[in-house]
Design a protein around this motif. Structure first.
Motif, PDB file in Angstrom:
ATOM      1  N   LYS A 109       0.819  -1.220   0.000  1.00 24.42           N
ATOM      2  CA  LYS A 109       0.000   0.000   0.000  1.00 24.42           C
ATOM      3  C   LYS A 109       0.850   1.266   0.000  1.00 24.42           C
ATOM      4  CE  LYS A 109      -3.157  -2.267   3.182  1.00 24.42           C
ATOM      5  NZ  LYS A 109      -3.696  -2.188   4.538  1.00 24.42           N
ATOM      6  N   LEU A 110       2.124   1.136   0.379  1.00 28.79           N
ATOM      7  CA  LEU A 110       2.981   2.319   0.521  1.00 28.79           C
ATOM      8  C   LEU A 110       3.332   2.919  -0.830  1.00 28.79           C
ATOM      9  CD1 LEU A 110       5.462   1.059   3.262  1.00 28.79           C
ATOM     10  CD2 LEU A 110       3.531   2.614   3.569  1.00 28.79           C
ATOM     11  N   PRO A 111       3.457   4.245  -0.878  1.00 26.42           N
ATOM     12  CA  PRO A 111       3.935   4.869  -2.118  1.00 26.42           C
ATOM     13  C   PRO A 111       5.414   4.544  -2.319  1.00 26.42           C
ATOM     14  CG  PRO A 111       3.682   6.515  -0.384  1.00 26.42           C
ATOM     15  CD  PRO A 111       3.153   5.218   0.165  1.00 26.42           C
ATOM     16  N   GLU A 112       5.918   4.860  -3.487  1.00 26.69           N
ATOM     17  CA  GLU A 112       7.328   4.561  -3.796  1.00 26.69           C
ATOM     18  C   GLU A 112       8.299   5.298  -2.884  1.00 26.69           C
ATOM     19  OE1 GLU A 112       8.638   2.226  -5.814  1.00 26.69           O
ATOM     20  OE2 GLU A 112       6.549   1.607  -6.064  1.00 26.69           O
ATOM     21  N   THR A 113       7.910   6.473  -2.390  1.00 23.76           N
ATOM     22  CA  THR A 113       8.762   7.268  -1.508  1.00 23.76           C
ATOM     23  C   THR A 113       8.068   7.427  -0.157  1.00 23.76           C
ATOM     24  OG1 THR A 113       9.542   8.499  -3.435  1.00 23.76           O
ATOM     25  CG2 THR A 113      10.012   9.437  -1.295  1.00 23.76           C
ATOM     26  N   ILE A 114       8.803   7.135   0.912  1.00 24.18           N
ATOM     27  CA  ILE A 114       8.248   7.234   2.261  1.00 24.18           C
ATOM     28  C   ILE A 114       9.192   8.057   3.144  1.00 24.18           C
ATOM     29  CG2 ILE A 114       7.039   5.015   2.069  1.00 24.18           C
ATOM     30  CD1 ILE A 114       9.301   3.868   3.901  1.00 24.18           C
ATOM     31  N   PRO A 115       8.695   8.595   4.267  1.00 21.87           N
ATOM     32  CA  PRO A 115       9.580   9.315   5.187  1.00 21.87           C
ATOM     33  C   PRO A 115      10.641   8.376   5.754  1.00 21.87           C
ATOM     34  CG  PRO A 115       7.274   9.689   5.756  1.00 21.87           C
ATOM     35  CD  PRO A 115       7.307   8.621   4.716  1.00 21.87           C
ATOM     36  N   SER A 116      11.866   8.864   5.831  1.00 16.81           N
ATOM     37  CA  SER A 116      12.941   8.030   6.378  1.00 16.81           C
ATOM     38  C   SER A 116      13.693   8.725   7.500  1.00 16.81           C
ATOM     39  CB  SER A 116      13.922   7.638   5.267  1.00 16.81           C
ATOM     40  OG  SER A 116      14.487   8.789   4.676  1.00 16.81           O
ATOM     41  N   HIS A 117      13.346   9.967   7.788  1.00 13.18           N
ATOM     42  CA  HIS A 117      13.989  10.705   8.882  1.00 13.18           C
ATOM     43  C   HIS A 117      13.035  11.791   9.344  1.00 13.18           C
ATOM     44  CE1 HIS A 117      16.875  13.336  10.981  1.00 13.18           C
ATOM     45  NE2 HIS A 117      17.494  12.192  11.219  1.00 13.18           N
ATOM     46  N   PHE A 118      13.114  12.095  10.633  1.00 11.53           N
ATOM     47  CA  PHE A 118      12.232  13.098  11.216  1.00 11.53           C
ATOM     48  C   PHE A 118      13.058  14.134  11.965  1.00 11.53           C
ATOM     49  CE2 PHE A 118       9.995   9.133  10.771  1.00 11.53           C
ATOM     50  CZ  PHE A 118       8.806   9.504  10.170  1.00 11.53           C
ATOM     51  N   ASP A 119      12.615  15.406  11.902  1.00  8.91           N
ATOM     52  CA  ASP A 119      13.323  16.455  12.634  1.00  8.91           C
ATOM     53  C   ASP A 119      12.896  16.447  14.101  1.00  8.91           C
ATOM     54  OD1 ASP A 119      10.861  17.796  12.776  1.00  8.91           O
ATOM     55  OD2 ASP A 119      11.349  19.186  11.159  1.00  8.91           O
TER      56      ASP A 119
END
Length: 169
Positions: A39-49
């Protein structure tokens, strides 16, 4: 290195709870990722501020990194926990205090690995939610919570380790 006594530490009900729930959390983490991967898109968050907002993105395959890391840490600490006589301790380990020190140290490791997997579950869940457009960030409260939790954990561990009890003499 000093010669420390080797003692088999027996589990109680609390130890069993942390172990079983830790393995279940790890299983939940993998199921969460496997069920949602397609279900995930090709690009996902990989780091958070520091405010909990995504500030870097990667391919969706990176969603497997956190469960893999959690698994390696959990299994590694589980194996390590079988050898409490090899741990580093603040206090000298003697025949009189070994059982108490080893018992506390193994409980500490058990709780630590449970907490690591819980954190990985939370971050992975939030990453999936953000990637699917259901959330915007993981929340700014997570960083202060982690710092406070880590400090409390360290203080409790140190205080317990240096505490003298009559049987330690």
């Amino acid at each position: 290195m000093e010669k420390r006594p080797k003692i088999k530490i027996r589990w109680n009900g609390t130890d069993r709870f942390w172990e079983v729930s830790g393995w279940l959390l790890l299983l939940f983490l993998w199921v969460l990722i496997l069920v949602n991967y397609k279900k995930l898109p090709e690009t996902i968050p990989s780091h958070f501020d520091l405010s909990g907002m995504p500030d870097d993105y990667s391919s969706r395959g990176t969603i497997f990194l956190l469960p893999a890391l959690a698994s390696v840490i959990y299994i590694g600490l589980t194996i390590l926990n079988r050898f409490p006589h090899k741990f580093n301790y603040i206090s000298a380990i003697t025949t009189a205090n070994a059982k108490r020190q080893y018992t506390f140290a193994t409980k500490m490791i058990r709780f630590l690995k449970w907490g690591i997997v819980l954190l990985c579950c939370f971050i992975s869940y939030q990453t999936v939610q953000i990637a699917l457009g259901k959330e915007t960030g993981i929340g700014g409260w997570i960083v202060p919570f982690l710092i406070a939790g880590s400090l409390i954990f360290v203080v409790i561990t140190v205080l317990h380790s240096v505490r003298k009890v009559p049987s330690d003499n």
